[in-house]
Design a protein around this motif. Structure first.
Motif, mmCIF file in Angstrom:
data_model
loop_
_atom_site.group_PDB
_atom_site.id
_atom_site.type_symbol
_atom_site.label_atom_id
_atom_site.label_comp_id
_atom_site.label_asym_id
_atom_site.label_seq_id
_atom_site.Cartn_x
_atom_site.Cartn_y
_atom_site.Cartn_z
ATOM 1 N N GLY A 27 52.482 41.222 35.143
ATOM 2 C CA GLY A 27 52.887 39.884 35.535
ATOM 3 C C GLY A 27 52.987 39.653 37.026
ATOM 4 N N LYS A 28 52.715 40.695 37.841
ATOM 5 C CA LYS A 28 52.852 40.592 39.285
ATOM 6 C C LYS A 28 51.598 39.976 39.904
ATOM 7 C CE LYS A 28 55.214 41.655 43.058
ATOM 8 N NZ LYS A 28 56.574 41.161 43.294
ATOM 9 N N THR A 29 51.770 38.998 40.796
ATOM 10 C CA THR A 29 50.651 38.403 41.511
ATOM 11 C C THR A 29 50.497 39.105 42.858
ATOM 12 O OG1 THR A 29 50.955 36.248 40.455
ATOM 13 C CG2 THR A 29 49.720 36.291 42.519
ATOM 14 N N SER A 42 43.593 36.134 44.983
ATOM 15 C CA SER A 42 44.864 36.413 44.335
ATOM 16 C C SER A 42 44.630 36.751 42.870
ATOM 17 C CB SER A 42 45.792 35.193 44.432
ATOM 18 O OG SER A 42 46.108 34.921 45.768
ATOM 19 N N THR A 44 46.632 38.179 39.127
ATOM 20 C CA THR A 44 47.882 38.425 38.413
ATOM 21 C C THR A 44 47.658 39.522 37.392
ATOM 22 O OG1 THR A 44 48.611 36.140 38.670
ATOM 23 C CG2 THR A 44 49.669 37.425 36.937
ATOM 24 N N SER A 47 50.432 40.658 31.588
ATOM 25 C CA SER A 47 51.633 40.985 30.833
ATOM 26 C C SER A 47 51.170 41.475 29.464
ATOM 27 C CB SER A 47 52.531 39.755 30.699
ATOM 28 O OG SER A 47 51.807 38.667 30.163
ATOM 29 N N TRP A 52 43.772 40.504 32.940
ATOM 30 C CA TRP A 52 43.794 40.121 34.351
ATOM 31 C C TRP A 52 43.172 38.746 34.508
ATOM 32 C CZ3 TRP A 52 45.306 42.734 38.823
ATOM 33 C CH2 TRP A 52 45.736 44.051 38.637
ATOM 34 N N GLU A 54 42.183 35.730 37.827
ATOM 35 C CA GLU A 54 42.196 35.383 39.245
ATOM 36 C C GLU A 54 42.803 34.011 39.372
ATOM 37 O OE1 GLU A 54 39.160 35.025 43.055
ATOM 38 O OE2 GLU A 54 38.398 35.448 41.051
ATOM 39 N N ASP A 55 43.788 33.869 40.259
ATOM 40 C CA ASP A 55 44.526 32.619 40.351
ATOM 41 C C ASP A 55 43.702 31.483 40.936
ATOM 42 O OD1 ASP A 55 46.591 34.093 39.400
ATOM 43 O OD2 ASP A 55 47.620 34.303 41.320
ATOM 44 N N GLU A 81 51.489 41.495 48.767
ATOM 45 C CA GLU A 81 52.068 40.279 48.253
ATOM 46 C C GLU A 81 51.728 39.135 49.198
ATOM 47 O OE1 GLU A 81 55.946 40.402 46.695
ATOM 48 O OE2 GLU A 81 55.904 42.554 46.353
ATOM 49 N N GLU A 82 51.581 37.954 48.618
ATOM 50 C CA GLU A 82 51.025 36.835 49.353
ATOM 51 C C GLU A 82 51.830 36.432 50.585
ATOM 52 O OE1 GLU A 82 47.919 35.073 48.619
ATOM 53 O OE2 GLU A 82 47.907 37.122 47.906
#
Length: 226
Positions: A27-29, A42, A44, A47, A52, A54-55, A81-82
């Protein structure tokens, strides 16, 4: 996703990379800088029961075949991290490196700390580092003139060099010695004695750097070259 992990495809150059399972928390971006083209995307991590994605531009290709997949070591990619810019710390002394890394992380940088010149040069070629901190003797003995990282920075095209802030740590030179900074093609010199004042000095240097290039870019635009 299988035992070998998930395949992600860069939307900048279509290069494919395999990400081992468990490298990114569910669940981590995270942000990925492609080592081939420098494009940032980016992603994510899945979960339970999800894949996977791509945002920014839809699903990432998933493949169960090894065909056309470039198998690179995951250690050659940096996931950040962003909210944090990348900072490269080139310091051989473990305690000094630890102090600097801790201070930069408090400033919300994503830190890559290296102890060998080849590691530093690999990361400089593969990633966009907004901050580069290098000890004057890193990989070059007593003389900063043989420092491979400083030599690399000197030879960068200005269009790339102005995107980063280079700070040289010194045992010999005074903090904010502008002549030495000019000779070594860095933005700032800091004596290690002033590490307790590191954050304030760095923030001031970064602010001066930003103001300078704002004026520079405005001048280019006015002359029709921007």
């Amino acid at each position: 996703m299988g035992e070998d992990g998930m395949v992600l495809v860069c939307d900048g150059c279509d290069a494919s990379f395999r990400i081992p399972d468990g490298k990114v928390p569910p669940g981590k971006t995270v942000g990925m800088t492609c080592p081939k083209c420098g494009h940032r995307s980016s992603f994510t991590a899945p979960s339970a029961g999800n894949g996977w994605h791509e945002d920014s531009s839809g699903p990432v290709q998933e493949s169960t075949s090894d065909k056309d997949v470039e198998r690179k070591s995951f250690s050659s990619l940096v996931f950040a991290e962003e909210e944090g810019d990348l900072a490269l710390v080139c310091v051989e002394d473990p305690e000094l490196q630890r102090q600097i890394q801790k201070a930069l992380e408090l400033m919300e940088y994503q830190v890559i700390a290296v102890k060998e010149p080849h590691e530093a040069l690999k990361n400089l070629r593969m990633h966009t580092c907004k901050l580069v901190m290098v000890h004057e003797s890193f990989g070059g003995g007593e003389s900063s003139e043989r420092n491979p990282v400083l030599l690399y920075l000197e030879r960068l095209p200005m269009s790339m060099r102005r995107e980063m802030f280079a700070l040289m740590l010194s045992e010999r030179h005074s903090t904010l010695d502008s002549l030495v900074a000019f000779i070594r093609s860095v933005n700032m010199v800091m004596n290690v004695r002033h590490l307790p004042d590191f954050e304030g000095l760095l923030r001031q240097g970064l602010a001066d750097h930003q103001r300078f290039y704002e004026v520079f870019l405005d001048a280019l635009k006015e002359s029709g070259r921007g």
